[in-house]
Design a protein around this motif. Sequence first.
Motif, short mmCIF file in Angstrom:
data_model
loop_
_atom_site.label_atom_id
_atom_site.label_comp_id
_atom_site.label_asym_id
_atom_site.label_seq_id
_atom_site.Cartn_x
_atom_site.Cartn_y
_atom_site.Cartn_z
N TRP A 107 1.31 5.21 1.27
CA TRP A 107 0.95 6.09 2.38
C TRP A 107 1.39 7.51 2.03
O TRP A 107 2.48 7.71 1.50
N ARG A 128 -5.43 5.92 -1.72
CA ARG A 128 -6.19 4.91 -2.47
C ARG A 128 -6.17 5.24 -3.95
O ARG A 128 -5.38 4.72 -4.70
N ARG A 129 -6.99 6.22 -4.34
CA ARG A 129 -7.08 6.46 -5.79
C ARG A 129 -6.41 7.74 -6.25
O ARG A 129 -5.53 7.71 -7.10
N ARG A 138 -1.69 8.82 5.74
CA ARG A 138 -3.00 8.25 5.35
C ARG A 138 -2.75 7.36 4.14
O ARG A 138 -1.91 7.67 3.29
N GLU A 139 -3.46 6.27 4.10
CA GLU A 139 -3.31 5.38 2.94
C GLU A 139 -3.82 6.09 1.69
O GLU A 139 -4.91 6.67 1.70
N ASP A 180 -8.50 11.20 -2.24
CA ASP A 180 -9.87 10.98 -2.72
C ASP A 180 -10.80 12.08 -2.22
O ASP A 180 -11.94 11.83 -1.79
N ARG A 214 0.83 -1.21 0.00
CA ARG A 214 0.00 0.00 0.00
C ARG A 214 0.86 1.26 0.00
O ARG A 214 2.01 1.23 0.46
#
Length: 455
Positions: free
Chosen positions: A81, A107-108, A104-105, A94, A79
């Motif tokens: 970060w 994502r998109r 924070r991870e 996002d 993942r």
Amino acid sequence: MARDVSTLGPSEGSLEAGDSARVRTPGLVGVYGAGVALAVALPLRGESLEVGRGTPSLGESEDPRMSRKHARIRFDGQRFWVTDLGSQNGTFVDGERLLVGAPREARRIIRMGSSLFVPSADVGPLERLGVERVDGFLRGPSFRGVLDEVARASRLGTSLHIHGESGTGKEGVARAFHSLGPRSTGPFIAVNCAAIPQALAERLLFGARRGAYSGAEADAQGYLQSADGGTLFLDEVVELDLSVQAKLLRVLETGEVLALGAAKPAKVDVRVCSASHQSLRALVAKGRLREDLYFRIGRPEVVLPPLRERPEELALLLQEQVHRVEPDMGTHVSLLEACLLRPWPGNVRELLVEIRGAVQKALAEGSRRVSSAHLGSGAGTAFGDGEAGPAAREVSAKARTLEGEERARVEAALRTHSGNVSAAARELGMHRTTLRRLLERWDLPSSEREEGDEP
Ligand SMILES: Nc1ncnc2c1ncn2[C@@H]1O[C@H](COP(=O)(O)OP(=O)(O)OP(=O)(O)O)[C@@H](O)[C@H]1O
């Protein structure tokens, strides 16, 4: 095929054999910065990467809303970060703002100032190949990987199946199969099997002799005869009735076609490229496609990734479409961010239609930039619950509506310019070759004058 515009990023080279065995390079894809769409790779060579105004891979045009040290990206093997390093205008994942210093991870989509980035497990192909434009088609690394397979199939075989959602560009790939092979000078005949009434399918495919049925006043060639020496593209091939599928298989195996009412078969030499938005194997299992026909036309198969898996192309396509409709119109980062977050079940076709609508709305408001506020609320969103993805039937229903809109625009432009393809293409903001493809596909007439008009 003509390479009509040079690439963004590195242009030469192709995916070599063994490419899949190459070590992956995780990183970010920069898709928007300083008001323009980009397609640049920011590889994470070490453990982490600091991104900010002046990051070399972002090029010369600097985003003034980005801080010099804006955010840090880390990849833990699975993942990504993101940590905001105290930037002035914030970092968003996002659409949600991060607290400074709290990872924070990702994502998109990551927004830093007015720049957008997409995390990618492997930016190596984009770094090496960039995004190119050939014959009016944008080709990012995944599309080019597909085209390499198509080139191989075209050189070595006589059939190809293309699996991809509606509007992903399957017809463009079918044309590549035709033009890269030994029959490129022969005809390319595209048939949308979902659009032909099944009662007429046999007659249209295999042809009919005069008197074969009441009203048959002259011999009529079928698509198979028309494609002799070239390629027949059967879009949504599974829509053909099983009995027609059986006849088609016989033609492909014997190289002979028997027109309705004919006493003797005639020789035909045709390569078949088929396409479907559903898996052919699943359709065989459901009894909708004959197994024997599957083995004749279903291999080799290439899979066209949906637009949502090609963010580097999405941003460029979007910007090109905005400029086609209104060359002086700018884009706001919110438009790109909203589009990158939507799933686009109708893929490129849907994106082009919706962006046209958004630009027209911005123009009507006297705005100089298109933003997410100009985008229709349903644009690019999934049908149904929006989570599990749309049902295939609903997707194709939406795609049909969009195709209808595209066709209405094309017909109106042709009427305005008395059938002159070059003039109509200019008005529509599309390449002439694209317009000719659409005319062929919908069987619309055009004026002969177009050739003399070429710019
Ligand atoms: N990579 C691309 N670059 C530019 N335009 C594209 C690209 N891919 C698709 N398009 C455009 O999107 C529209 C839809 O493409 P196309 O008709 O090839 O899709 P398709 O997968 O065959 O759709 P369907 O399954 O509905 O027949 C066309 O106007 C085409 O020119």
